[in-house]
Design a protein around this motif. Structure first.
Motif, short mmCIF file in Angstrom:
data_model
loop_
_atom_site.label_atom_id
_atom_site.label_comp_id
_atom_site.label_asym_id
_atom_site.label_seq_id
_atom_site.Cartn_x
_atom_site.Cartn_y
_atom_site.Cartn_z
N LYS A 69 0.84 -1.29 0.00
CA LYS A 69 -0.13 -0.13 0.08
C LYS A 69 0.93 1.27 -0.10
N THR A 70 2.30 1.12 0.27
CA THR A 70 3.12 2.16 0.38
C THR A 70 4.03 1.92 -0.44
N LEU A 71 4.37 3.05 -1.60
CA LEU A 71 5.60 3.09 -2.47
C LEU A 71 6.60 4.20 -1.88
N THR A 72 7.63 3.78 -1.83
CA THR A 72 8.77 4.81 -1.27
C THR A 72 9.75 4.79 -2.45
N ILE A 73 9.90 6.08 -2.88
CA ILE A 73 10.89 6.18 -3.96
C ILE A 73 12.28 7.15 -3.41
N SER A 74 13.37 6.51 -3.40
CA SER A 74 14.55 7.24 -2.83
C SER A 74 15.26 7.48 -4.13
N ALA A 75 15.58 8.76 -4.17
CA ALA A 75 16.46 9.35 -5.31
C ALA A 75 17.58 10.09 -4.94
N HIS A 76 18.64 9.90 -5.74
CA HIS A 76 19.98 10.77 -5.57
C HIS A 76 20.30 11.60 -7.00
N TYR A 77 20.41 12.84 -6.83
CA TYR A 77 20.56 13.46 -7.90
C TYR A 77 21.89 14.04 -7.78
N ALA A 78 22.69 13.94 -8.97
CA ALA A 78 24.30 14.42 -8.91
C ALA A 78 24.51 15.07 -10.35
N SER A 79 25.21 16.33 -10.32
CA SER A 79 25.67 17.19 -11.30
C SER A 79 26.92 17.93 -10.80
N THR A 80 27.08 18.77 -11.91
CA THR A 80 28.32 19.71 -11.44
C THR A 80 27.47 20.76 -10.57
N LEU A 81 26.43 21.13 -10.45
CA LEU A 81 25.47 22.01 -9.88
C LEU A 81 25.43 21.53 -8.27
N GLY A 82 25.72 20.20 -8.21
CA GLY A 82 25.61 19.78 -7.06
C GLY A 82 25.01 18.48 -6.83
#
Length: 168
Positions: A132-145
């Motif tokens: 019943k619960t969907l957890t989406i863990s995201a990590h963003y990486a770029s030259t901006l941080g």
């Protein structure tokens, strides 16, 4: 005799255990983002978001409707869960993504160009035990941080089918 019977029962159960262990979760359904429980990191979060997911075998489709500071967004992305690269257009950007299983979780590895900067996004999709619960863990990486997000979605119940109208 009992020991022999238990040994045979155990051997018969092994293939069934292997089949059950190989079954992966089905992410299909209508999922509504719980904005209050989610963490957006350095990125702005939407006011609302609903994802309609169709997941059959390796085919995976996600139709998104979101209200953001920039207005309403609607798009559909299509993937396969076998690691083959998919290219989807989200707004003006082409997003290249591969999706693979990691245990019972799906891991999305995406690349895109934002303001002339390469961005990589690693997301892990995990379903709760009750589905019943969907957890989406995201990590963003770029030259901006770099930044992380944790999005919490709640599965919506399928709407009841209306009773057929009887004509006299």
């Amino acid at each position: 005799m009992l020991r022999k019977l238990l040994s045979i029962a155990f051997l018969l159960a092994l293939p069934l255990t292997a089949i059950v262990a190989q079954q992966k979760p089905d992410f299909s359904g209508t999922w509504k983002l719980n904005v209050a429980k989610s963490e957006f990191g350095a990125l702005p979060g939407p006011q609302s978001r609903t994802d309609v997911i169709i997941h059959k075998g390796p085919s995976f489709s996600d139709s998104v409707t979101a209200e953001t500071a920039e207005g309403k967004q609607q798009y559909t992305t299509n993937y396969t869960t076998d690691g083959k690269e998919a290219v989807n257009k989200i707004g003006p950007r082409d997003v290249k993504t591969t999706v693979k299983w990691s245990g019972n979780d799906l891991v999305f590895s995406s690349k895109l160009l934002y303001n002339d900067s390469d961005v990589t996004v690693e997301t892990t999709w995990a379903l709760s035990g009750d589905g019943k619960t969907l957890t989406i863990s995201a990590h963003y990486a770029s030259t901006l941080g770099e930044t992380d997000q944790k999005l919490i979605y709640e599965k919506q119940e399928a709407s009841a089918t209306p009773a057929p109208v009887k004509t006299p």
